[in-house]
Design an enzyme around this catalytic site. Structure first.
Site, short mmCIF file in Angstrom:
data_model
loop_
_atom_site.label_atom_id
_atom_site.label_comp_id
_atom_site.label_asym_id
_atom_site.label_seq_id
_atom_site.Cartn_x
_atom_site.Cartn_y
_atom_site.Cartn_z
N ASP A 67 3.02 -28.50 50.43
CA ASP A 67 4.27 -28.07 51.20
C ASP A 67 4.43 -29.21 52.25
OD1 ASP A 67 5.04 -26.37 53.71
OD2 ASP A 67 5.75 -25.30 51.75
N GLU A 98 11.80 -19.81 50.29
CA GLU A 98 12.60 -18.89 49.48
C GLU A 98 14.03 -19.66 48.90
OE1 GLU A 98 11.62 -16.04 46.59
OE2 GLU A 98 10.35 -16.26 48.27
N VAL A 132 5.28 -19.58 47.82
CA VAL A 132 6.57 -20.25 47.15
C VAL A 132 5.96 -21.52 46.58
CG1 VAL A 132 8.66 -21.58 47.12
CG2 VAL A 132 8.15 -19.23 48.50
N LYS A 168 0.83 -14.82 37.62
CA LYS A 168 2.31 -15.09 37.49
C LYS A 168 2.90 -16.02 38.26
CE LYS A 168 3.45 -10.96 38.71
NZ LYS A 168 4.47 -9.39 38.95
N LYS A 177 15.37 -12.31 41.92
CA LYS A 177 13.86 -12.68 42.53
C LYS A 177 13.01 -12.96 41.32
CE LYS A 177 10.52 -12.73 45.56
NZ LYS A 177 10.40 -13.91 46.63
N LEU A 196 -4.95 -20.76 58.24
CA LEU A 196 -4.31 -19.66 58.93
C LEU A 196 -4.17 -19.97 60.61
CD1 LEU A 196 -5.60 -16.36 57.16
CD2 LEU A 196 -3.56 -18.02 56.43
N GLU A 210 1.57 -7.53 52.33
CA GLU A 210 0.67 -7.37 51.32
C GLU A 210 -0.51 -6.67 51.29
OE1 GLU A 210 2.22 -7.65 48.21
OE2 GLU A 210 3.86 -9.02 48.53
N HIS A 281 7.65 -3.13 45.81
CA HIS A 281 8.47 -3.99 45.10
C HIS A 281 9.37 -3.54 44.29
CE1 HIS A 281 4.87 -6.14 46.45
NE2 HIS A 281 5.45 -7.43 46.27
N HIS A 297 9.44 -12.53 52.48
CA HIS A 297 8.98 -11.81 51.45
C HIS A 297 8.20 -10.49 51.82
CE1 HIS A 297 7.54 -10.47 47.26
NE2 HIS A 297 6.26 -10.34 47.75
#
Length: 408
Positions: A67, A98, A132, A168, A177, A196, A210, A281, A297
């Site tokens: 990234d 995104e 992402v 996934k 999405k 982090l 999450e 979700h 997200h």
């Protein structure tokens, strides 16, 4: 097979009926989630030997997709690690958020894989970035030569506890999405909290959404940890600079990964569509895409959870005290419980209709039972949604200002 046996007994018999072949096969899945501290420290060797299916040694080469933000913050250090260990690393820097989670980003990775001349089995692509980036690279590798192995190194909290531990992959398509994607487990995910330390507070909160999801539907104990230590963990960037925050950070991240894998492992391919990890979700995919780039997200997921917690309260499954705790923890974690996108006419009905298509004709909507348990429902109505939205607007106004009071 039966038709082969028929041929052995005589060709005339094999032409007397229309043959039917039934093929059954099981594909074994094995992947690792490996906790490590400071993966790219010059003396750290986890990437060389911690995953037996993907050994790395001097003289090997790897395609490394990073990234762009991570490259700015950590790129020199990452490159130095590969050089120090004699690995020929070709580094592709990709802007990943995104707004560009699309087919063009996938094509860019595929083009680089093709240019690199990647070995189909022995040279796993290494993806370093947030959720992402991991989704994009995972999707690209699943397509190239019908499947090329890859390794994930998440650098965000969402990546550590969610995007980095499942199977996934996918990208957005039109206004959908993750509308196109695959199931493609990485060989390994290296979970390293040290990344982090350079994450801003908003993205730390984004990942905590999450974790809160898992707490609300699976673990009252995890909820209590977030309630007690959440703001400290954000301030400390999960680095554990004191014994108390170190223990809390380890416990929260470890428990979140464990709960996620506990839920995913029996149902990796989503043959069962009632999934408690889909909590938050149901409405959030449409909210997130519609509000882009306004909502991250996890922020959209939290708004979804706030609304569905209200639905649970109005159904008698969540007490008033529990609802107050839930909404209070959300705001303490610097997460939104409201956004103007909720006021757009018909958006919740449209989101629920899209979810029904995604879940094979039923809502299969997970709702909380108190804190730490859940149930699934299929009977949420537009009138119930409208009443829940009014209730949430009033609750939000009490916490974050009266400008939302007229939302209904």
């Amino acid at each position: 097979m039966r038709s082969v046996a028929m041929l052995k007994n005589g060709l005339s018999q094999s032409f007397s009926i229309q043959p039917t072949w039934t093929v059954e096969s099981v594909k074994q899945v094995r992947y690792h989630v490996i906790a490590v501290n400071d993966l790219f420290d010059p003396s750290e060797t986890a990437l060389l030997r911690a995953c037996p299916e993907a050994p790395l040694a001097a003289g090997d080469r790897r395609l490394v997709v990073i990234d762009s933000n991570v490259a700015t913050l950590h790129g020199d250090r990452i490159a130095a690690w590969f050089t120090a260990n004699g690995v020929d690393a070709t580094i592709l820097v990709v802007h990943a958020d995104e707004t560009v989670k699309d087919w063009e980003s996938v094509t860019r990775v595929v083009d680089k894989m093709n240019e690199f001349g990647i070995d189909r089995r022995r040279e796993p692509v290494i993806a370093i970035g947030g959720g992402v980036l991991l989704d994009v690279v995972g999707f690209a590798t699943s397509l190239y030569r019908r499947g090329t192995p890859y390794i994930r190194i998440p650098t965000t909290l969402v990546g550590l506890v969610d995007a980095g531990v499942g199977v996934k992959t996918g990208v957005n398509y039109e206004r959908g999405k993750n509308r196109i994607g695959t199931y493609a487990p990485a060989i390994a995910t290296f979970a390293d909290r040290t990344f982090l330390r350079t994450l801003d507070d908003r993205h730390l909160a984004n990942g905590l959404a999450e974790i809160l999801k898992l707490a609300l539907v699976k673990s009252a104990e995890l909820f209590t940890l977030l309630q007690k230590f959440g703001p400290e963990l954000i301030a400390d960037h999960f680095q554990g600079t004191t014994p108390q925050t170190d223990q809390a950070a380890r416990q929260v991240v470890t428990e979140a990964i464990h709960l996620m894998l506990e839920e995913l492992q029996p149902n990796l391919w989503e043959t069962t569509l009632e999934r408690c990890v889909d909590y938050g979700h149901t409405f959030s995919p449409v909210l997130e895409i519609t509000a882009l780039p306004g909502l991250l997200h996890g922020e959209a997921v939290c708004i979804d959870m706030a609304l569905t917690s209200v639905l649970g309260f109005r159904r008698g499954d969540v007490s008033g005290a529990e609802l107050d705790q839930i909404l209070s923890v959300m705001t303490q974690l610097r997460l939104p419980i409201w956004d103007e996108v909720l006021t757009r006419p018909g958006i919740l009905d449209a989101a629920l209709a899209d979810t029904v298509r995604h879940r094979d004709g039923q809502q299969r909507l997970p709702l909380p039972l108190g804190i730490g348990r859940h149930r699934f429902v299929n009977d949420v109505t537009p009138a119930e949604l409208a009443a829940g939205l009014d209730h949430l607007a009033a609750a939000a106004a009490q916490r974050i200002g009266d400008k939302f009071a007229d939302a209904g």
